[in-house]
Design a protein around this motif. Structure first.
Motif, PDB file in Angstrom:
ATOM      1  N   SER A 172      -7.302  -5.051  -5.668  1.00 56.03           N
ATOM      2  CA  SER A 172      -6.710  -3.737  -5.443  1.00 56.03           C
ATOM      3  C   SER A 172      -7.793  -2.713  -5.112  1.00 56.03           C
ATOM      4  O   SER A 172      -8.974  -2.904  -5.441  1.00 56.03           O
ATOM      5  CB  SER A 172      -5.920  -3.264  -6.670  1.00 56.03           C
ATOM      6  N   SER A 173      -7.366  -1.645  -4.467  1.00 56.55           N
ATOM      7  CA  SER A 173      -8.230  -0.505  -4.153  1.00 56.55           C
ATOM      8  C   SER A 173      -7.412   0.759  -4.371  1.00 56.55           C
ATOM      9  O   SER A 173      -6.261   0.832  -3.935  1.00 56.55           O
ATOM     10  CB  SER A 173      -8.718  -0.589  -2.697  1.00 56.55           C
ATOM     11  N   HIS A 174      -7.992   1.748  -5.048  1.00 52.41           N
ATOM     12  CA  HIS A 174      -7.256   2.979  -5.354  1.00 52.41           C
ATOM     13  C   HIS A 174      -8.230   4.145  -5.276  1.00 52.41           C
ATOM     14  O   HIS A 174      -9.149   4.253  -6.088  1.00 52.41           O
ATOM     15  CB  HIS A 174      -6.638   2.885  -6.746  1.00 52.41           C
ATOM     16  N   ALA A 230      -2.981  -3.064  -2.610  1.00 56.17           N
ATOM     17  CA  ALA A 230      -3.025  -4.217  -3.513  1.00 56.17           C
ATOM     18  C   ALA A 230      -2.581  -5.473  -2.783  1.00 56.17           C
ATOM     19  O   ALA A 230      -1.724  -5.421  -1.902  1.00 56.17           O
ATOM     20  CB  ALA A 230      -2.145  -3.985  -4.739  1.00 56.17           C
ATOM     21  N   SER A 249      -3.736   3.807  -1.937  1.00 58.57           N
ATOM     22  CA  SER A 249      -3.743   2.662  -2.839  1.00 58.57           C
ATOM     23  C   SER A 249      -3.317   1.400  -2.104  1.00 58.57           C
ATOM     24  O   SER A 249      -2.347   1.420  -1.339  1.00 58.57           O
ATOM     25  CB  SER A 249      -2.796   2.946  -4.014  1.00 58.57           C
ATOM     26  N   ASP A 293      -0.351   9.116  -9.892  1.00 56.43           N
ATOM     27  CA  ASP A 293       0.031   8.819  -8.518  1.00 56.43           C
ATOM     28  C   ASP A 293       0.601   7.405  -8.413  1.00 56.43           C
ATOM     29  O   ASP A 293       0.452   6.587  -9.325  1.00 56.43           O
ATOM     30  CB  ASP A 293      -1.180   8.941  -7.588  1.00 56.43           C
ATOM     31  N   ALA A 295      -3.248   9.789  -3.655  1.00 58.53           N
ATOM     32  CA  ALA A 295      -4.052   8.575  -3.649  1.00 58.53           C
ATOM     33  C   ALA A 295      -3.753   7.701  -2.436  1.00 58.53           C
ATOM     34  O   ALA A 295      -2.658   7.731  -1.883  1.00 58.53           O
ATOM     35  CB  ALA A 295      -3.800   7.770  -4.921  1.00 58.53           C
ATOM     36  N   THR A 307       0.538   5.678   0.672  1.00 62.86           N
ATOM     37  CA  THR A 307      -0.225   6.881   1.048  1.00 62.86           C
ATOM     38  C   THR A 307       0.644   8.126   0.889  1.00 62.86           C
ATOM     39  O   THR A 307       0.431   9.123   1.558  1.00 62.86           O
ATOM     40  CB  THR A 307      -0.713   6.776   2.514  1.00 62.86           C
ATOM     41  N   GLU A 321       0.636   3.688  -7.520  1.00 64.48           N
ATOM     42  CA  GLU A 321      -0.395   2.667  -7.378  1.00 64.48           C
ATOM     43  C   GLU A 321       0.198   1.448  -6.676  1.00 64.48           C
ATOM     44  O   GLU A 321       1.310   1.011  -6.991  1.00 64.48           O
ATOM     45  CB  GLU A 321      -0.965   2.286  -8.737  1.00 64.48           C
ATOM     46  N   ALA A 322      -0.578   0.900  -5.754  1.00 64.73           N
ATOM     47  CA  ALA A 322      -0.062  -0.198  -4.929  1.00 64.73           C
ATOM     48  C   ALA A 322       0.266  -1.440  -5.749  1.00 64.73           C
ATOM     49  O   ALA A 322       1.155  -2.209  -5.392  1.00 64.73           O
ATOM     50  CB  ALA A 322      -1.068  -0.539  -3.839  1.00 64.73           C
ATOM     51  N   PHE A 326       0.838  -1.198   0.000  1.00 60.50           N
ATOM     52  CA  PHE A 326       0.000   0.000   0.000  1.00 60.50           C
ATOM     53  C   PHE A 326       0.866   1.239   0.000  1.00 60.50           C
ATOM     54  O   PHE A 326       2.056   1.209   0.322  1.00 60.50           O
ATOM     55  CB  PHE A 326      -0.998   0.010   1.171  1.00 60.50           C
TER      56      PHE A 326
END
Length: 227
Positions: free
Chosen positions: A26-28, A16, A14, A182, A12, A8, A184-185, A6
């Protein structure tokens, strides 16, 4: 392997989750003001989507910046807390490296500029050389006004939010990655797996601030500390 990544450090939040075969979930979410509120729900969401449990984790990896104090603190403290609870070690990766890795994975093979928003009309930046073997940073990450970057660096193809914020100063967008703004995880996880597979060490989970904190002790506090 089950790796949670992740980040921060940018606008973003993010997250994963991936295993040996690739990304599982994943979440973003882009929200520069709510890192603390978004991160934990994002973690729960990726575990639920993948049908996995935190106690199955083998690796915890977090983006360590550069970035602002509050955002970085949320991610790094969360990584340390989770790793401690699971008796694992937390590891870090540089966010600028992650974006360079994203460009390399997209097939870019040239010298590029990675520039992300540092607020105060500045960018966090580094130049990278991308070849068939991978990418290398030309120098350590730095922070400066976009217009103050070296002339030849300003005209390199750029990736990250910096080129979008300051198009006059950083005019050449990296076409293959022009929509990548940005960290991304999923890319954090991919880079971590690549480095681990090469037997290379990841970074310690320590923040890359590149700036002194805004808050400074008042004169009365300084006098107490001096006693």
């Amino acid at each position: 392997m089950l790796l949670l990544a992740f980040d921060t450090s940018t606008s973003a939040v993010s997250v994963a989750l991936r295993d040996e075969a690739g990304q599982l979930a994943s979440s973003h979410v882009v929200d520069a003001q709510a890192h603390g509120e978004i991160l934990a729900p994002g973690m729960r969401a990726v575990f639920a989507e993948a049908g996995r449990r935190p106690d199955e984790l083998t690796h915890v990896v977090v983006g360590v910046g550069p970035g602002p104090f509050t955002g970085l603190r949320v991610g790094i403290v969360s990584a340390l807390t989770l790793a401690h609870a699971l008796d694992l070690s937390a590891h870090g990766v540089c966010g600028l490296d992650v974006l360079a890795h994203r460009a390399w994975s997209a097939g870019v093979r040239e010298r590029i500029l990675v520039a992300i928003d540092a607020r105060r009309k500045e960018v966090y930046w580094a130049a990278y050389t991308l070849t068939g073997e991978g990418f290398t940073a030309d120098d350590e990450p730095q922070v400066a006004r976009a217009a103050d970057l070296p002339e030849e660096v300003r005209h390199l193809p750029n990736i990250g939010r910096g080129g979008l914020l300051y198009p006059d100063e950083l005019p050449v967008r990296l076409i293959r990655c022009e929509d990548v703004l940005d960290v991304e995880a999923g890319d954090v996880a991919d880079l971590a797996v690549r480095l681990l597979g090469q037997g290379r060490d990841l970074l310690p989970p320590e923040p890359l601030y590149l700036r002194r904190p805004d808050a400074v002790p008042s004169q009365s506090v300084k006098s107490v500390l001096a006693r």
